[in-house]
Motif scaffolding. Structure first.
Motif, PDB file in Angstrom:
ATOM      1  N   ASP A   1     113.135  34.602  46.219  1.00 56.16           N
ATOM      2  CA  ASP A   1     114.286  34.005  46.486  1.00 56.16           C
ATOM      3  C   ASP A   1     114.437  33.011  45.027  1.00 56.16           C
ATOM      4  OD1 ASP A   1     114.488  34.409  49.264  1.00 56.16           O
ATOM      5  OD2 ASP A   1     113.669  32.300  49.748  1.00 56.16           O
TER       6      ASP A   1
ATOM      7  N   GLY B   1     111.322  34.432  52.271  1.00 61.42           N
ATOM      8  CA  GLY B   1     111.575  35.346  53.286  1.00 61.42           C
ATOM      9  C   GLY B   1     111.316  34.910  54.814  1.00 61.42           C
TER      10      GLY B   1
ATOM     11  N   ASP C   1     113.626  28.921  59.547  1.00 63.50           N
ATOM     12  CA  ASP C   1     112.452  30.018  59.980  1.00 63.50           C
ATOM     13  C   ASP C   1     111.286  29.226  60.258  1.00 63.50           C
ATOM     14  OD1 ASP C   1     114.047  32.282  59.173  1.00 63.50           O
ATOM     15  OD2 ASP C   1     113.620  31.575  57.197  1.00 63.50           O
TER      16      ASP C   1
END
Ligand code: AMP
Length: 305
Positions: free
Chosen positions: A13, A28, A237
């Motif tokens: 990222d 991720g 996440d």
């Protein structure tokens, strides 16, 4: 120990927030989920893919957290999934600048044989057909949780709907719930999404907490108000990792226990945003988590005389 299969991107990222900008860092969905779930006594395994450009030290970081990486395929001549995003001054709003699928474009997930009997499956954000591919390899999962985002609603809606039909819980943010259901009211949106398959719907509202829906019941957990939020990337996440990690550990999938899972998800997400990327999450102690859980309790408890 309960087994938890985690699917999602393992990524590079680059992130820009009002507080600064990063180079390519580890990110991720599966990365954040795995690290977050590692705060519970569960046997977690990541199923994902990276390219030959992915540093060994990142894989070691996951292993150090006790995460099994047998199902993390390395495509030697391929490039790792890359995402870049920029946050506005109101950090609830972000623009995705780049999504390069790279090795994810033709990924066929393989669940390691020893994890095919896992009790809980956490389908983190990636292509819904990859998520489906994992469901099909599981023997008899007790709980399947799915997280997704607008990117897949825009690019693979039919596939996403067929995967959603197969899961028990969906966790998505408020805007995505509206997009998926076509309803503005989150209560009506949750009802419509439950009609698509999942018995439980969790709607994440960033700094405004999270809502849990099941049948006609509803539960709300606030987000902990923080003095400093540096980077919200991965908070969703991390929430999903705390939520599914707690449920895998306890093996109790009742509405009552899911309330506590939502609180754990919120507790862990509150750490994630304090530093850029995964930095805060990799240095988290059991004591930190316990203290914040107490803060959550204090924040929401009151007596009526
Ligand atoms: P969150 O802030 O919880 O939505 O998650 C951000 C993470 O999701 C980043 O680390 C990205 O690498 C990853 N990500 C961004 N876009 C996608 C996508 N379309 N599919 C899967 N993962 C993504």
């Amino acid at each position: 120990m309960s087994k938890l299969v985690i699917v999602g991107t393992v990524a590079f990222d680059t992130i820009e927030t009002p507080f600064g900008k990063t180079d390519k860092i580890l990110g991720g969905a599966a990365t954040y989920i795995g690290i977050s779930a590692s705060n519970f006594e569960v046997d977690g395994a990541i199923v994902s893919v990276v390219g030959g450009d992915f540093p060994e030290e990142n894989i070691d970081l996951l292993k150090d957290k006790g995460i099994n990486v047998e199902g993390l395929e390395i495509v030697k001549d391929g490039k790792t999934f890359f995402w870049s995003g920029k946050y506005h001054n109101d950090m609830n709003v972000r623009d995705t600048l780049t999504t390069d699928l790279n090795v994810l474009a033709d990924f066929n997930p393989v669940v390691p044989q020893v994890y095919s009997d896992a009790e809980v499956v956490m389908l983190g954000n990636l292509h819904p057909m990859v998520q489906m591919g994992v469901i099909e390899q599981m023997q008899n999962p007790k709980l399947i949780v799915l997280d997704t985002m607008n990117f897949w609603m825009d690019s693979a809606l039919a596939d996403l709907k067929s995967t959603i039909a197969k899961v028990d819980v969906i966790t998505i943010n408020d805007e995505e719930a509206r997009q998926l259901s076509g309803e503005y009211s989150l209560v009506t949106a949750a009802k419509k999404i439950m009609e698509m398959g999942p018995a439980f719907v969790v709607i994440k509202k960033g700094e405004h907490g999270a809502l849990l829906f099941h049948k006609d019941e509803m539960f709300y957990a606030p987000a902990l108000p923080l003095a400093e939020v540096f980077d919200p990337t991965g908070a969703g996440d991390t929430f999903a990792g705390g939520f599914s990690g707690y449920l895998a550990k306890t093996g109790d999938f009742s509405f009552e226990n899911m309330k506590i899972a939502v609180i754990y998800g919120s507790v862990l997400a509150s750490f994630c945003v304090e530093k850029f990327g995964t930095e805060r999450m990799v240095n988290l102690s059991k004591k930190d988590v316990q203290q914040r859980l107490e803060q959550f309790k204090k924040l929401t408890q009151f007596k009526i005389h």
